[in-house]
Motif scaffolding. Structure first.
Motif, PDB file in Angstrom:
ATOM      1  N   VAL A 192       5.252   6.341  16.824  1.00 19.23           N
ATOM      2  CA  VAL A 192       6.525   7.054  16.976  1.00 19.23           C
ATOM      3  C   VAL A 192       6.436   8.392  16.251  1.00 19.23           C
ATOM      4  CG1 VAL A 192       9.038   7.018  16.730  1.00 19.23           C
ATOM      5  CG2 VAL A 192       7.800   4.888  17.216  1.00 19.23           C
ATOM      6  N   ASP A 193       6.424   8.386  14.908  1.00 18.88           N
ATOM      7  CA  ASP A 193       6.238   9.607  14.136  1.00 18.88           C
ATOM      8  C   ASP A 193       5.807   9.228  12.722  1.00 18.88           C
ATOM      9  OD1 ASP A 193       8.588   8.923  12.664  1.00 18.88           O
ATOM     10  OD2 ASP A 193       9.846  10.041  14.048  1.00 18.88           O
ATOM     11  N   ALA A 194       5.612  10.237  11.887  1.00 20.10           N
ATOM     12  CA  ALA A 194       5.091   9.987  10.547  1.00 20.10           C
ATOM     13  C   ALA A 194       6.049   9.152   9.709  1.00 20.10           C
ATOM     14  CB  ALA A 194       4.788  11.315   9.844  1.00 20.10           C
ATOM     15  N   GLY A 195       7.359   9.418   9.833  1.00 15.72           N
ATOM     16  CA  GLY A 195       8.336   8.674   9.039  1.00 15.72           C
ATOM     17  C   GLY A 195       8.375   7.204   9.395  1.00 15.72           C
ATOM     18  N   VAL A 196       8.355   6.906  10.684  1.00 15.61           N
ATOM     19  CA  VAL A 196       8.358   5.518  11.140  1.00 15.61           C
ATOM     20  C   VAL A 196       7.074   4.826  10.717  1.00 15.61           C
ATOM     21  CG1 VAL A 196       8.285   4.041  13.183  1.00 15.61           C
ATOM     22  CG2 VAL A 196       9.928   5.923  13.066  1.00 15.61           C
ATOM     23  N   SER A 197       5.940   5.497  10.918  1.00 18.48           N
ATOM     24  CA  SER A 197       4.654   4.905  10.565  1.00 18.48           C
ATOM     25  C   SER A 197       4.585   4.583   9.082  1.00 18.48           C
ATOM     26  CB  SER A 197       3.517   5.858  10.937  1.00 18.48           C
ATOM     27  OG  SER A 197       3.488   6.106  12.327  1.00 18.48           O
ATOM     28  N   GLU A 198       5.005   5.510   8.248  1.00 17.77           N
ATOM     29  CA  GLU A 198       4.951   5.296   6.802  1.00 17.77           C
ATOM     30  C   GLU A 198       5.834   4.127   6.383  1.00 17.77           C
ATOM     31  OE1 GLU A 198       5.673   7.710   2.591  1.00 17.77           O
ATOM     32  OE2 GLU A 198       5.998   8.711   4.518  1.00 17.77           O
ATOM     33  N   ARG A 199       7.004   4.034   6.981  1.00 21.79           N
ATOM     34  CA  ARG A 199       7.915   2.946   6.624  1.00 21.79           C
ATOM     35  C   ARG A 199       7.310   1.592   6.999  1.00 21.79           C
ATOM     36  NH1 ARG A 199      13.476   2.773   5.465  1.00 21.79           N
ATOM     37  NH2 ARG A 199      13.665   5.005   5.870  1.00 21.79           N
ATOM     38  N   VAL A 200       6.725   1.484   8.175  1.00 23.56           N
ATOM     39  CA  VAL A 200       6.147   0.211   8.612  1.00 23.56           C
ATOM     40  C   VAL A 200       4.932  -0.152   7.761  1.00 23.56           C
ATOM     41  CG1 VAL A 200       5.034  -1.002  10.530  1.00 23.56           C
ATOM     42  CG2 VAL A 200       7.043   0.433  10.957  1.00 23.56           C
ATOM     43  N   VAL A 201       4.091   0.829   7.454  1.00 28.59           N
ATOM     44  CA  VAL A 201       2.931   0.554   6.598  1.00 28.59           C
ATOM     45  C   VAL A 201       3.390   0.048   5.231  1.00 28.59           C
ATOM     46  CG1 VAL A 201       0.995   1.607   5.366  1.00 28.59           C
ATOM     47  CG2 VAL A 201       1.379   2.138   7.780  1.00 28.59           C
ATOM     48  N   THR A 202       4.465   0.619   4.702  1.00 27.93           N
ATOM     49  CA  THR A 202       5.007   0.158   3.424  1.00 27.93           C
ATOM     50  C   THR A 202       5.467  -1.288   3.515  1.00 27.93           C
ATOM     51  OG1 THR A 202       5.717   2.398   2.822  1.00 27.93           O
ATOM     52  CG2 THR A 202       6.784   0.567   1.665  1.00 27.93           C
ATOM     53  N   TRP A 203       6.116  -1.646   4.620  1.00 26.96           N
ATOM     54  CA  TRP A 203       6.551  -3.031   4.807  1.00 26.96           C
ATOM     55  C   TRP A 203       5.366  -3.975   4.905  1.00 26.96           C
ATOM     56  CZ3 TRP A 203      10.489  -1.697   9.236  1.00 26.96           C
ATOM     57  CH2 TRP A 203      11.647  -1.135   8.674  1.00 26.96           C
ATOM     58  N   LEU A 204       4.283  -3.532   5.505  1.00 35.43           N
ATOM     59  CA  LEU A 204       3.109  -4.381   5.710  1.00 35.43           C
ATOM     60  C   LEU A 204       2.230  -4.514   4.463  1.00 35.43           C
ATOM     61  CD1 LEU A 204       2.074  -3.149   9.258  1.00 35.43           C
ATOM     62  CD2 LEU A 204       2.942  -5.423   8.702  1.00 35.43           C
ATOM     63  N   SER A 205       2.540  -3.737   3.447  1.00 34.81           N
ATOM     64  CA  SER A 205       1.755  -3.778   2.211  1.00 34.81           C
ATOM     65  C   SER A 205       2.615  -4.378   1.098  1.00 34.81           C
ATOM     66  CB  SER A 205       1.322  -2.359   1.816  1.00 34.81           C
ATOM     67  OG  SER A 205       0.592  -1.751   2.869  1.00 34.81           O
ATOM     68  N   PRO A 206       2.075  -5.280   0.271  1.00 33.04           N
ATOM     69  CA  PRO A 206       0.720  -5.798   0.313  1.00 33.04           C
ATOM     70  C   PRO A 206       0.557  -6.865   1.387  1.00 33.04           C
ATOM     71  CG  PRO A 206       1.942  -6.909  -1.395  1.00 33.04           C
ATOM     72  CD  PRO A 206       2.872  -5.877  -0.818  1.00 33.04           C
ATOM     73  N   VAL A 207      -0.693  -7.209   1.685  1.00 31.80           N
ATOM     74  CA  VAL A 207      -1.006  -8.256   2.653  1.00 31.80           C
ATOM     75  C   VAL A 207      -0.959  -9.595   1.923  1.00 31.80           C
ATOM     76  CG1 VAL A 207      -2.663  -9.088   4.339  1.00 31.80           C
ATOM     77  CG2 VAL A 207      -2.475  -6.640   3.900  1.00 31.80           C
ATOM     78  N   THR A 208       0.163 -10.287   2.049  1.00 32.66           N
ATOM     79  CA  THR A 208       0.294 -11.546   1.314  1.00 32.66           C
ATOM     80  C   THR A 208      -0.500 -12.683   1.958  1.00 32.66           C
ATOM     81  OG1 THR A 208       2.337 -12.059   2.508  1.00 32.66           O
ATOM     82  CG2 THR A 208       2.561 -10.949   0.389  1.00 32.66           C
ATOM     83  N   ASP A 209      -0.756 -12.596   3.273  1.00 29.33           N
ATOM     84  CA  ASP A 209      -1.620 -13.576   3.925  1.00 29.33           C
ATOM     85  C   ASP A 209      -3.049 -13.065   3.830  1.00 29.33           C
ATOM     86  OD1 ASP A 209      -2.956 -15.434   5.394  1.00 29.33           O
ATOM     87  OD2 ASP A 209      -1.827 -15.131   7.251  1.00 29.33           O
ATOM     88  N   ALA A 210      -3.694 -13.362   2.712  1.00 29.80           N
ATOM     89  CA  ALA A 210      -5.036 -12.852   2.456  1.00 29.80           C
ATOM     90  C   ALA A 210      -6.104 -13.877   2.782  1.00 29.80           C
ATOM     91  CB  ALA A 210      -5.159 -12.414   0.999  1.00 29.80           C
ATOM     92  N   GLY A 211      -5.808 -14.830   3.642  1.00 27.02           N
ATOM     93  CA  GLY A 211      -6.755 -15.896   3.931  1.00 27.02           C
ATOM     94  C   GLY A 211      -7.681 -15.619   5.088  1.00 27.02           C
ATOM     95  N   LEU A 212      -7.495 -14.506   5.798  1.00 26.77           N
ATOM     96  CA  LEU A 212      -8.335 -14.221   6.952  1.00 26.77           C
ATOM     97  C   LEU A 212      -9.251 -13.042   6.614  1.00 26.77           C
ATOM     98  CD1 LEU A 212      -5.743 -14.877   9.823  1.00 26.77           C
ATOM     99  CD2 LEU A 212      -7.487 -16.410   8.910  1.00 26.77           C
ATOM    100  N   VAL A 213      -9.075 -11.896   7.265  1.00 33.08           N
ATOM    101  CA  VAL A 213      -9.924 -10.743   6.953  1.00 33.08           C
ATOM    102  C   VAL A 213      -9.764 -10.338   5.489  1.00 33.08           C
ATOM    103  CG1 VAL A 213     -10.290  -8.290   7.439  1.00 33.08           C
ATOM    104  CG2 VAL A 213      -9.968  -9.899   9.324  1.00 33.08           C
ATOM    105  N   GLY A 214      -8.540 -10.406   4.983  1.00 34.95           N
ATOM    106  CA  GLY A 214      -8.270  -9.983   3.620  1.00 34.95           C
ATOM    107  C   GLY A 214      -8.968 -10.795   2.552  1.00 34.95           C
ATOM    108  N   SER A 215      -9.493 -11.966   2.900  1.00 33.71           N
ATOM    109  CA  SER A 215     -10.166 -12.791   1.898  1.00 33.71           C
ATOM    110  C   SER A 215     -11.405 -12.104   1.343  1.00 33.71           C
ATOM    111  CB  SER A 215     -10.555 -14.142   2.502  1.00 33.71           C
ATOM    112  OG  SER A 215     -11.536 -13.979   3.520  1.00 33.71           O
ATOM    113  N   ALA A 216     -12.005 -11.197   2.127  1.00 33.05           N
ATOM    114  CA  ALA A 216     -13.220 -10.517   1.672  1.00 33.05           C
ATOM    115  C   ALA A 216     -12.948  -9.579   0.504  1.00 33.05           C
ATOM    116  CB  ALA A 216     -13.845  -9.733   2.822  1.00 33.05           C
TER     117      ALA A 216
END
Length: 292
Positions: A192-216
């Motif tokens: 959409v735009d930079a503001g929307v992207s930044e807000r969603v990335v903030t919501w997605l961080s941290p990755v609390t489900d670290a059992g898949l790719v994040g386990s590394a």
């Protein structure tokens, strides 16, 4: 990558010779030989180059990964000031509560939209997701998916304790290519735009489900501070019976990658599940090696 996929069906891009993704391709081949349906897509963001792909056009069930367009639609409405981020939303009242999440165990019967977005994004909270979907509207999310250029992906339904014959068979469907591209857009500020992207990335961080790719990475999934190793990782996972999915971005000092891995398998034994998880662990290890 469907049953019977061979090594030649996993295409490596023209990146450096060291980027073979050997551990990942081996794990995916073992999954395919066991009858799983697998799709993978990895893009080198610095070079705008696909470095690994296999059956990335196939639409597979993706579980909670499919709510990312809902998060984007929510963020877009907040940025456009058509949705009050502090609007209080009641917890959905059902005889059988949604199967996963923290809100069902919390005392607060109402939460603001922004808190629901964090619960849905970072914790995969089913009740929060269903409440957001009720506020934003399923049709609007469908239109947003089209606008995002994801014709083979769809959010079919909200979370349900049980799925009957009249319900959608899955929460969501998607392709590895479309979800990897979506996370590349989030990283680049163009979802959409930079503001929307930044807000969603903030919501997605941290990755609390670290059992898949994040386990590394081995990071503290509940920490909001950098871990001192120069790794940036944000992602969304999806889990249903016989489904594991993850898409995200992993970046370090030497490289940055957008990725998506989708696996649909017969979840009949723990070995089936361990085999599926091993593929995500392998991808995480390869990405970490090439990014750092």
């Amino acid at each position: 990558m469907s049953h019977g996929t061979s090594r030649k069906d996993l295409r490596s891009g023209r990146g450096r010779q060291t980027r073979t993704f050997r551990a990942t391709t081996g794990a995916l081949e073992r999954l395919a030989l066991a009858g799983a349906r697998v799709a993978v897509h990895v893009t080198d963001l610095d070079r705008a180059e696909v470095v690994l792909a296999g059956d990335d056009h196939l639409a597979l069930p993706v579980g909670g990964l499919g709510i990312v367009p809902l998060l984007i639609e929510t963020a877009a409405r907040i940025e456009a000031r058509t949705l009050d981020p502090h609007q209080l939303i009641d917890r959905p009242k059902t005889k059988r509560p949604a199967p996963t999440g923290l809100w069902r165990a919390m005392a607060a019967p109402t939460l603001p939209v922004v808190d629901l977005a964090v619960l849905a994004a970072a914790a995969g909270d089913a009740a929060a997701t269903n409440a957001l979907l009720g506020v934003v509207g399923h049709e609007n999310v469908t239109r947003r998916i089209v606008d995002l250029g994801m014709p083979r992906s769809a959010l079919l339904d909200g979370f349900r304790a049980e799925r009957g014959p009249d319900d959608a068979p899955h929460l969501a469907l998607g392709t590895a290519r479309e979800f990897a591209d979506l996370f590349a857009a989030l990283a680049g500020g163009t979802a959409v735009d930079a503001g929307v992207s930044e807000r969603v990335v903030t919501w997605l961080s941290p990755v609390t489900d670290a059992g898949l790719v994040g386990s590394a990475i081995g990071a503290d999934p509940f920490s909001h501070e950098p871990d001192g190793h120069g790794v940036v990782h944000f992602a969304k996972t999806g889990r249903e019976k016989g489904v594991r999915a993850e898409a995200g971005v992993l970046a370090g000092r030497r490289g940055a990658f957008a990725y998506a891995l989708l696996v649909a398998f017969d979840d009949e034994t723990l070995l089936d599940r361990q085999r599926a998880h091993a593929a995500f662990h392998a991808l995480g290890g390869d990405l970490l090696e090439y990014a750092t």
